[in-house]
Scaffold this motif. Sequence first.
Motif, PDB file in Angstrom:
ATOM      1  N   LEU A  72      20.060  13.342  22.412  1.00  0.00           N
ATOM      2  CA  LEU A  72      20.311  14.667  22.995  1.00  0.00           C
ATOM      3  C   LEU A  72      21.743  14.797  23.487  1.00  0.00           C
ATOM      4  CD1 LEU A  72      16.986  15.235  24.914  1.00  0.00           C
ATOM      5  CD2 LEU A  72      17.829  16.478  22.934  1.00  0.00           C
ATOM      6  N   LEU A  73      22.264  13.726  24.114  1.00  0.00           N
ATOM      7  CA  LEU A  73      23.658  13.785  24.568  1.00  0.00           C
ATOM      8  C   LEU A  73      24.592  13.911  23.372  1.00  0.00           C
ATOM      9  CD1 LEU A  73      24.010  11.215  27.478  1.00  0.00           C
ATOM     10  CD2 LEU A  73      23.584  13.644  27.559  1.00  0.00           C
ATOM     11  N   LEU A  74      24.291  13.159  22.299  1.00  0.00           N
ATOM     12  CA  LEU A  74      25.142  13.217  21.118  1.00  0.00           C
ATOM     13  C   LEU A  74      25.006  14.573  20.426  1.00  0.00           C
ATOM     14  CD1 LEU A  74      24.630   9.614  19.708  1.00  0.00           C
ATOM     15  CD2 LEU A  74      26.549  10.494  21.022  1.00  0.00           C
ATOM     16  N   LEU A  75      23.800  15.146  20.479  1.00  0.00           N
ATOM     17  CA  LEU A  75      23.588  16.462  19.874  1.00  0.00           C
ATOM     18  C   LEU A  75      24.492  17.493  20.543  1.00  0.00           C
ATOM     19  CD1 LEU A  75      21.907  18.381  18.053  1.00  0.00           C
ATOM     20  CD2 LEU A  75      20.345  18.642  19.968  1.00  0.00           C
ATOM     21  N   ALA A  76      24.603  17.401  21.865  1.00  0.00           N
ATOM     22  CA  ALA A  76      25.467  18.344  22.582  1.00  0.00           C
ATOM     23  C   ALA A  76      26.915  18.167  22.137  1.00  0.00           C
ATOM     24  CB  ALA A  76      25.334  18.133  24.084  1.00  0.00           C
ATOM     25  N   GLY A  77      27.328  16.904  21.919  1.00  0.00           N
ATOM     26  CA  GLY A  77      28.677  16.647  21.435  1.00  0.00           C
ATOM     27  C   GLY A  77      28.858  17.172  20.021  1.00  0.00           C
ATOM     28  N   LEU A  78      27.805  17.013  19.226  1.00  0.00           N
ATOM     29  CA  LEU A  78      27.842  17.418  17.821  1.00  0.00           C
ATOM     30  C   LEU A  78      28.013  18.924  17.704  1.00  0.00           C
ATOM     31  CD1 LEU A  78      27.556  15.678  15.330  1.00  0.00           C
ATOM     32  CD2 LEU A  78      25.122  16.136  15.317  1.00  0.00           C
ATOM     33  N   LEU A 129      35.947  13.709  17.060  1.00  0.00           N
ATOM     34  CA  LEU A 129      35.743  14.854  17.953  1.00  0.00           C
ATOM     35  C   LEU A 129      34.623  14.597  18.949  1.00  0.00           C
ATOM     36  CD1 LEU A 129      36.203  17.847  15.505  1.00  0.00           C
ATOM     37  CD2 LEU A 129      37.653  17.238  17.436  1.00  0.00           C
ATOM     38  N   MET A 130      33.712  13.709  18.567  1.00  0.00           N
ATOM     39  CA  MET A 130      32.584  13.438  19.455  1.00  0.00           C
ATOM     40  C   MET A 130      32.862  12.318  20.443  1.00  0.00           C
ATOM     41  SD  MET A 130      29.259  13.622  17.122  1.00  0.00           S
ATOM     42  CE  MET A 130      28.222  13.107  18.472  1.00  0.00           C
ATOM     43  N   LYS A 131      34.072  11.737  20.371  1.00  0.00           N
ATOM     44  CA  LYS A 131      34.347  10.565  21.196  1.00  0.00           C
ATOM     45  C   LYS A 131      33.976  10.753  22.670  1.00  0.00           C
ATOM     46  CE  LYS A 131      37.955   7.310  22.327  1.00  0.00           C
ATOM     47  NZ  LYS A 131      39.384   7.260  22.588  1.00  0.00           N
ATOM     48  N   PRO A 132      34.354  11.869  23.288  1.00  0.00           N
ATOM     49  CA  PRO A 132      33.980  12.007  24.708  1.00  0.00           C
ATOM     50  C   PRO A 132      32.477  11.956  24.924  1.00  0.00           C
ATOM     51  CG  PRO A 132      35.558  13.696  24.070  1.00  0.00           C
ATOM     52  CD  PRO A 132      35.142  13.009  22.814  1.00  0.00           C
ATOM     53  N   ALA A 133      31.734  12.653  24.070  1.00  0.00           N
ATOM     54  CA  ALA A 133      30.275  12.666  24.227  1.00  0.00           C
ATOM     55  C   ALA A 133      29.710  11.265  24.035  1.00  0.00           C
ATOM     56  CB  ALA A 133      29.645  13.627  23.237  1.00  0.00           C
ATOM     57  N   ILE A 134      30.240  10.529  23.054  1.00  0.00           N
ATOM     58  CA  ILE A 134      29.746   9.171  22.796  1.00  0.00           C
ATOM     59  C   ILE A 134      30.015   8.275  24.003  1.00  0.00           C
ATOM     60  CG2 ILE A 134      30.077   7.110  21.364  1.00  0.00           C
ATOM     61  CD1 ILE A 134      30.660   8.966  19.015  1.00  0.00           C
ATOM     62  N   LEU A 135      31.223   8.414  24.579  1.00  0.00           N
ATOM     63  CA  LEU A 135      31.568   7.547  25.710  1.00  0.00           C
ATOM     64  C   LEU A 135      30.695   7.822  26.923  1.00  0.00           C
ATOM     65  CD1 LEU A 135      35.405   7.412  25.376  1.00  0.00           C
ATOM     66  CD2 LEU A 135      33.740   5.605  24.954  1.00  0.00           C
ATOM     67  N   VAL A 136      30.454   9.105  27.193  1.00  0.00           N
ATOM     68  CA  VAL A 136      29.592   9.435  28.324  1.00  0.00           C
ATOM     69  C   VAL A 136      28.213   8.841  28.097  1.00  0.00           C
ATOM     70  CG1 VAL A 136      28.437  11.309  29.535  1.00  0.00           C
ATOM     71  CG2 VAL A 136      30.846  11.515  28.950  1.00  0.00           C
TER      72      VAL A 136
END
Lengths: 279, 314
Positions: B192-198, B227-234
């Motif tokens: 779900l977190l990655l989906l938001a980044g996606l 582009l998803m790096k911030p979401a992945i890190l969080v």
Amino acid sequence: MAAVTTTPRQKAGWGTANFVVIALAMIPVLWLASLSFKTPAAVLDPSLIPSQWTLGNYSQILKTSQFIRPLINSIGIGLIATLIAVLFASMAAYAVARLRFPGKGVLIGMSLLIAMFPAIALVTPMFNIERSLGLFNTWPGLIIPYVAFGLPLGIYTLSAFFREIPWELEKAAKVDGATPFQAFTKVIAPLAAPGMVTTAILVFMFCWNEFLFAISFTSTIASRTAPASIAYFSGSSQFTVPTGPIAAAAVVITIPIIIFVVFFQRRIVAGLTSGAVKG
Amino acid sequence: MTASTDTVTSDQTAKPGKRKAPLSEGARAERRLGWILCAPAVIVMIAVTAYPVGYAIYLSLERYNLELPQAVKFIGFSNYAAVLSSPYWWQALKVTLIITVFSVAISLVLGMLLALLMHRTLFGRGTVRTAALIPYGIVTVAAAYGWQYAWTPGQGYLSAAFNNSAPLTSEVKAIAVIILAEIWKTTPFMGLLLLAGLSLVSEDLQKAAKVDGATAWQRFTKITLPLMKPAILVALLFRTLDSFRIFDNIYILTDGANGTGSVSILGYDNLFNALNLGIGSAISILIFICVAIIAFVFIRLFGTAAPGTDIGKR
């Protein structure tokens, strides 16, 4: 994606992928449900569909205060902690989203730290503090730590929601002759309500799920919550493992979660992701 | 994202006077209101975390066994020396790190696949999300009993599928089962977190790359991932620290038998079986330091992309 025409093969591919995900998510839950309907003899049969069905496991756990009382504790502690956490979190989130004041960064940093805090590090000191304050094995003894750990979640989610609210509407309502109270109850509160409901669901699910504090700060069913009580179930004799009753109790505490997830899927997804990524 | 930026800007321009003159009456009142509104939350958070940690530091320097209340005595760092020279601590730390690394790495990959599916699938999106939320929401203890019975020889479907094996009785296999239970539970949250980044990755960029002849894999690694790096890190930071705290699954599945206990299990056992507040507090502080190191490394390694710094900019 809109312009792409879908071939039957693509459809089948995505359909299979969907099916795999749904099956992986559901089978462990269905297995638990199946165990809860098995007779003591059928428990020893590893099939997913019970060979002999019974409701005996449910009637057994719902008859004893060893499970009913903890269930009431879970609901009461969860609701009170959620109410307090959402109230305090909305005050703080309103300030974060709307006001300029020094120390805002500290508040957010502190919430982040607590969201990542290792709960076990609190168990030993809190155990001693709660014993000396007379909070050990009481509802407040669990409500207080639950509020503290629900707050970061609440502040994050709510400040993301509050930032999306078109606050100018409040001014517009006042120009149109509304009193500040009317502007708040008729305009702002309805806009803020969905975010608060979402936050309340997430905080309640956290309290409902919590286990470490629940077994550390309680000693009897006076305040033990449902998940903790299951770990103390005993069989009808000391040689029987109460598999059926444990499975039935596990199913009972899963039902509210399934209701939340089915009815509030969109909100839960929005709540979980808004705080973390949009942040 | 854009919507939120818009409101914030319009909100700020709505009262420029207050911003330019920070010491005006209105600004001072706003400050005061801000502090008052935050006070209850801050007080509860400090009372429940900072104060006990401070108290734990003090307790950790004492010889304090609940069975010998008369023998309480200040002993300096002896408790730390006792913990750090004990094989139990290092075994628990090793198990915790193994579980953390494997469960986070695997749930990152699976979570990414899940996010892509939830983002791209042609139909049944809502159903997939609802199904994925069930492992996320289910009470860990309830799910853990499900796994325990599933792996019990003679009654579990998974044990039956693997030649009636009893994995929970051997160290390595039990740890594998614990990791599996963790992955099942946490992959949806990761997804779900990655989906938001996606959803922040622009469709147009993807299309442009496709026109330029980039393959699906190239588009994923060169456009989507960066582009998803911030979401992945969080997601990684939260999941790593969450996994390091693992307790519920192990407590139910093995209760730390056969060397499968995590540091949290060790801390719990020390308090409730040995009733030793001094040693228990030393373990608490050491775990706290480990978590601080992990968080620090994440924020250092990934710099501005880390959540802590993001927040400062707000």
